[in-house]
Design a protein around this motif. Structure first.
Motif, PDB file in Angstrom:
ATOM      1  N   TYR A 198       0.832  -1.204   0.000  1.00 46.41           N
ATOM      2  CA  TYR A 198       0.000   0.000   0.000  1.00 46.41           C
ATOM      3  C   TYR A 198       0.874   1.265   0.000  1.00 46.41           C
ATOM      4  CZ  TYR A 198      -3.486   3.372   1.715  1.00 46.41           C
ATOM      5  OH  TYR A 198      -4.311   4.455   1.873  1.00 46.41           O
ATOM      6  N   GLN A 201       3.097   1.251  -3.135  1.00 47.28           N
ATOM      7  CA  GLN A 201       2.278   1.115  -4.354  1.00 47.28           C
ATOM      8  C   GLN A 201       2.781   0.036  -5.322  1.00 47.28           C
ATOM      9  OE1 GLN A 201      -0.802   3.104  -5.396  1.00 47.28           O
ATOM     10  NE2 GLN A 201      -0.710   2.677  -3.232  1.00 47.28           N
ATOM     11  N   VAL A 205      -2.905  -3.606  -4.973  1.00 43.37           N
ATOM     12  CA  VAL A 205      -3.437  -2.277  -4.583  1.00 43.37           C
ATOM     13  C   VAL A 205      -2.948  -1.152  -5.481  1.00 43.37           C
ATOM     14  CG1 VAL A 205      -3.942  -2.575  -2.120  1.00 43.37           C
ATOM     15  CG2 VAL A 205      -1.615  -2.097  -2.829  1.00 43.37           C
ATOM     16  N   LYS A 208      -5.399   0.355  -7.793  1.00 44.58           N
ATOM     17  CA  LYS A 208      -6.651   0.902  -7.239  1.00 44.58           C
ATOM     18  C   LYS A 208      -6.438   2.327  -6.730  1.00 44.58           C
ATOM     19  CE  LYS A 208      -8.744  -3.448  -5.974  1.00 44.58           C
ATOM     20  NZ  LYS A 208      -7.692  -4.456  -5.880  1.00 44.58           N
ATOM     21  N   THR A 210      -6.453   5.297  -4.157  1.00 46.17           N
ATOM     22  CA  THR A 210      -6.165   5.289  -2.714  1.00 46.17           C
ATOM     23  C   THR A 210      -7.442   5.393  -1.885  1.00 46.17           C
ATOM     24  OG1 THR A 210      -4.149   6.460  -3.263  1.00 46.17           O
ATOM     25  CG2 THR A 210      -4.714   6.379  -0.946  1.00 46.17           C
ATOM     26  N   VAL A 213      -9.017   2.008  -1.598  1.00 42.97           N
ATOM     27  CA  VAL A 213      -8.276   1.144  -0.661  1.00 42.97           C
ATOM     28  C   VAL A 213      -8.572   1.582   0.782  1.00 42.97           C
ATOM     29  CG1 VAL A 213      -5.975   0.315  -0.008  1.00 42.97           C
ATOM     30  CG2 VAL A 213      -6.453   0.866  -2.375  1.00 42.97           C
TER      31      VAL A 213
END
Ligand SMILES: O=P(O)(O)OC[C@H]1O[C@@H](O)[C@H](O)[C@@H](O)[C@@H]1O
Length: 370
Positions: A198, A201, A205, A208, A210, A213
């Motif tokens: 996360y 990056q 994820v 996607k 932020t 998430v």
């Protein structure tokens, strides 16, 4: 006589040997305080955040999730602590019942398995070693850090916390080992599958948004809170008293004044979920902008502001502890949710402020000269 009785009795023998050997109690108390999960989140996290926001984000989620998990296992395992088990069990004949010494740190009131202190000690040790490894890599320092220093460091840290926990008769040895194992599994799992992808990056994820998430993490935290509430009411509905361990603690603690509000398992679940919610709301890939090598930043200013925030939290705690228990929990929950935002978003921006002002003044002076 059950297998568990034998395991517990073996643990009591080890505790008796340690207590008979004798240790400097001030050192034992300091070790227990230093590995106290509440203190790790309350005091270490802000100072780690001043130095490195990525390290702080890892520490926060690992500690919060482990707090939730260990509290849930405690509820499910319904296990004793040595200081009351020796007095309750029918394992010993009356004249052979061992007498365990109690200290000011003995009267923990939750169920005993696993040891949350051990989980916390292992988490902070592994994360510190990971951080040091990345720091030394950055400095291009070529020592075989992991095998020569990292493993012995984590092992000895865990060992001294285990001795301190056993000496104070708060846990049996097997509870300490299970606690250590949970910490050793959680750090790589959370860092490799959740935190690092996360923040840096990569993986699933990275495709996607932020916000998406973040919403997903918030929903997960709400789900975990619901699991805790559901477990609590399921237990109550089958006639189990969630306060069974509290009653035992009050019955067998030599000095009940040593029992604190914050050692109640429900408090631990509440703060853990609040920290997780704060993490979900405030941690984002932006935290990589504030690392140990980021310049220009004023670290002394950061330490001062962290101290100021801690003082404010202490004052809130001081005034709210006279409130009724529900309002006290609500206040603590809200304050705890805000902490990740303050220490991972607000504080790092403030550290850049003096340099930003200096640059602005210089540019202004330059313009005026022209
Ligand atoms: O399982 P352990 O190591 O006895 O820890 C239990 C409790 O110990 C207390 O001292 C902490 O304030 C709590 O946060 C923690 O839940």
């Amino acid at each position: 006589m059950s297998v568990m009785d034998r395991v517990n009795a073996f643990g009591v023998s080890i505790i008796s040997v340690l207590q008979a050997r004798g240790f400097n109690e001030n050192i034992i108390y300091a070790i227990n305080e230093a590995s106290n999960p509440q203190h790790l989140l309350m005091f270490y996290f802000p100072f780690v955040a001043v130095i490195d926001s990525v390290f702080a984000a890892q520490l926060l989620l690992c500690m919060a999730f482990s707090g939730w998990l260990t509290s849930m296992i405690k509820w499910l395992s319904l296990s004793d602590r040595p200081y009351w088990w020796v007095q309750e069990t029918s394992y010993y004949l009356h004249d052979q019942r061992p007498i365990l010494k109690q200290t000011s740190q003995t009267c923990e009131i939750g169920s005993g398995n696993p040891s949350e202190h051990m989980t916390s000690a292992v988490i902070i040790s592994i994360l510190f070693c990971m951080w040091m490894t990345s720091y030394l890599d950055e400095c291009q320092c070529k020592i075989n850090w992991s095998s020569w220093i990292m493993f012995p460091f984590c092992f000895y840290n865990a060992l001294i916390v285990m001795i301190a926990q056993l000496y104070t008769a708060v846990h049996f040895p097997h509870q300490c080992l299970i606690g250590a194992m949970i910490g050793a599994i959680l750090v790589p799992v959370l860092c490799v599958y959740i935190i690092d992808p996360y923040i840096w990056q990569y993986g699933a994820v990275s495709n996607k948004d932020t916000v998406v998430v973040r919403v997903w993490y918030v929903l997960s935290t709400i789900g975990m809170t619901l699991i805790a509430v559901f477990t609590y009411y399921c237990y109550k509905s089958i006639g189990w008293q969630p306060s069974w361990s509290i009653k035992l603690a009050y019955r067998y603690c030599d000095n009940p004044a040593n029992i604190t509000r914050t050692s109640i398992p429900l408090f631990s679940i509440m703060t853990s979920t609040a920290y997780m919610l704060g993490w979900a709301l405030f941690v984002s890939p932006a935290v990589i902008r504030y690392r140990y090598f980021t310049k220009p930043r004023s670290i002394p200013l950061g330490l001062l502001i962290a101290l100021l925030f801690l003082k404010i939290f202490q004052l809130i705690e001081h005034f709210s502890c006279n409130l009724d228990i529900k309002t006290y929990y609500l206040v603590q929950f809200l304050v705890t949710v805000c902490k990740p935002g303050l220490f991972l978003r607000v504080l790092p921006s403030i550290l850049k402020l003096p340099y930003f002002c200096i640059t602005c003044c210089e540019q202004l002076a330059l313009k005026m000269e022209q």
